[in-house]
Design an enzyme around this catalytic site. Structure first.
Site, PDB file in Angstrom:
ATOM      1  CD  GLU A  35     -10.457   7.894  -0.750  1.00  0.00           C
ATOM      2  OE1 GLU A  35      -9.214   7.693   0.410  1.00  0.00           O
ATOM      3  OE2 GLU A  35     -10.525   6.715  -1.304  1.00  0.00           O
ATOM      4  CE  LYS A  38      -2.891   2.691   2.896  1.00  0.00           C
ATOM      5  NZ  LYS A  38      -3.923   3.475   4.368  1.00  0.00           N
ATOM      6  CD  GLU A  46      -6.985   2.775   1.395  1.00  0.00           C
ATOM      7  OE1 GLU A  46      -6.448   3.773   2.454  1.00  0.00           O
ATOM      8  OE2 GLU A  46      -7.472   2.321   0.746  1.00  0.00           O
ATOM      9  CD  GLU A  61      -5.991   8.371  10.439  1.00  0.00           C
ATOM     10  OE1 GLU A  61      -5.939   7.454  11.107  1.00  0.00           O
ATOM     11  OE2 GLU A  61      -5.988   9.255   9.387  1.00  0.00           O
TER      12      GLU A  61
END
Length: 422
Positions: free
Chosen positions: A409, A177, A266, A222
């Site tokens: 996105e 990733k 992910e 986050e």
């Protein structure tokens, strides 16, 4: 900086209705969530820890050690004893140790805070000063303004090409990733009251951490890590879907995200990286068995909450150093993902996707990942001159990612900043 000796005094004051009225219009310093938080009142700075590019040591470790030395030497008189009282520093660290930007921890002369319905003022001075600096008075917000941003070093087409390159490298086994970002650049009026941007983000996205530190302004969903009285928490976000146009589309988008094999993979990478980083410093570390869907005004995220108890003497800044960069903003394996980002992205991220937050004398603090953010240049001398701004957004690339979908996105993630700037 380790020889700096500071005196901090915290006293309760009547409840403050508008924290942002107390901070600087040109250089706001703020940390807000759900209407509460802390701000630096005025422009006065008691001390700064600045780690420039090319420093011999890891920046987060250097800042953590310098803060530890300052806190150990400080004289603190705190009658309120809430999170954010006493000696506090506001920090913004670079994403990459190789960045040309500085990592910084700012200790203001005056801090005004609000938590659990209680307000306070903290005044900080060098021990050699006989008196605290005068308390700055709150100021009305300046007039409305608008900024303009457009494609930066990474164009939309260039971003899709970058995603295709990453997918080829993933297929070749270089990494599993990588998170790739793109930028928007532009200007705002030289005399823009940046508190208006902070207010728009805090009001529009109240469940995020809204921050302003040394020209870095944003609203991050986050949590990198929080530490309070030895309780450590984190919230991992990875896997994203745009909100629908109506409740039916919303439900379908949420359900599709929760069932997406690509997004779940992910997300697992991100959770595993956080657990591995926190495990050496904690006991009773626990994470949700399955992610939940976090609903924000403009999108959905897969989210997992992590909690444990601190088992050593690590401060929140030490934990920041252990955690950053997580797979949620870099990729996995970490070293290979960072190398790919340096190779593929045509710009220096600076503090985008780096740690941002605050720390107190006990080492407690709240730290987020600097997402949904923009870095503002220094305020120009003349009001007629423009002030530069660069905004950033990224997406996690794994096997099965589609370049067009990843570009979309990033557009959704840019929306909070672009709308607030407009």
């Amino acid at each position: 900086m380790s020889s700096t000796r500071l005196v901090a005094q915290t006293r309760e004051i009547p409840p403050v209705e508008d924290l942002l009225a107390h901070t600087s219009a040109a250089r706001p310093l703020a940390w807000l969530r759900r209407g509460e938080g802390i701000v630096a009142a005025g422009d006065g700075i008691a001390a700064v820890i600045r780690i420039p590019a090319g420093a011999a040591r890891v920046r987060s470790a250097a800042i953590a050690d310098a803060w530890r030395a300052i806190a150990a030497n400080a004289e603190i008189d705190d009658e309120v004893r809430l999170p954010g009282t006493g000696l506090v520093g506001f920090g913004a660290l670079t994403f990459d140790e190789g960045s040309a930007a500085d990592s910084i921890l700012v200790i203001p002369q005056t801090i005004v805070g609000l938590r659990d319905g209680r307000s306070w003022i903290t005044r900080i001075r060098p021990a050699g000063d006989a008196e605290f600096a005068p308390i700055p008075q709150p100021a009305a917000h300046g007039p409305h303004w608008a900024g303009r941003v457009g494609p930066g070093a990474q164009t939309p087409q260039g971003y899709q090409d970058a995603v295709r390159r990453a997918l080829d490298e993933i297929a070749d086994g270089a990494y599993r990733k990588v998170v790739l970002a793109r930028d928007l650049t532009g200007t705002v009026p030289g005399d823009a009251d940046l508190r208006r941007l902070v207010r728009a983000l805090a009001t529009g996205y109240p469940d995020t951490w809204t921050f302003a530190v040394d020209g870095l302004i944003g609203a991050s969903p986050e949590t990198l890590v929080t530490a309070h009285e030895r309780v450590v928490t984190a919230r991992v976000l990875a896997g994203t879907a745009a909100r629908g146009a109506d409740p039916t589309e919303d439900h379908a988008a949420s359900a599709a995200l929760a069932a997406s094999g690509k997004d779940l993979a992910e997300h697992r990478f991100a959770v595993q990286s956080v657990l591995a980083a926190l495990e050496p410093h904690t006991s009773g570390l626990d994470a949700d068995a399955d992610p939940f869907v976090l609903e924000l005004p403009n999108l959905f995220h897969l989210a997992t909450d992590v909690a444990g108890r601190l088992s050593d003497g690590a401060s929140s800044l030490d934990l920041v150093g252990a955690l950053h960069p997580t797979a949620a903003v870099a990729g996995t394996p970490t070293d290979a993902a960072i190398a790919a980002i340096r190779r593929i992205e045509p710009f220096d991220r600076g503090r985008y996707a780096g740690p941002v937050g605050w720390i107190d004398a006990a080492g407690d603090g709240e730290w987020a990942i600097a997402l949904r953010c923009a870095q503002f240049g220094d305020a120009p001398q003349g009001a007629s001159a423009a002030r530069r701004v660069t905004a950033y957004a990224g997406a996690g690339i794994v096997a099965g990612s589609e370049p067009e979908a990843e570009l979309l996105e990033t557009r959704v993630k840019f929306r909070p900043l672009v709308d607030a700037l407009a």
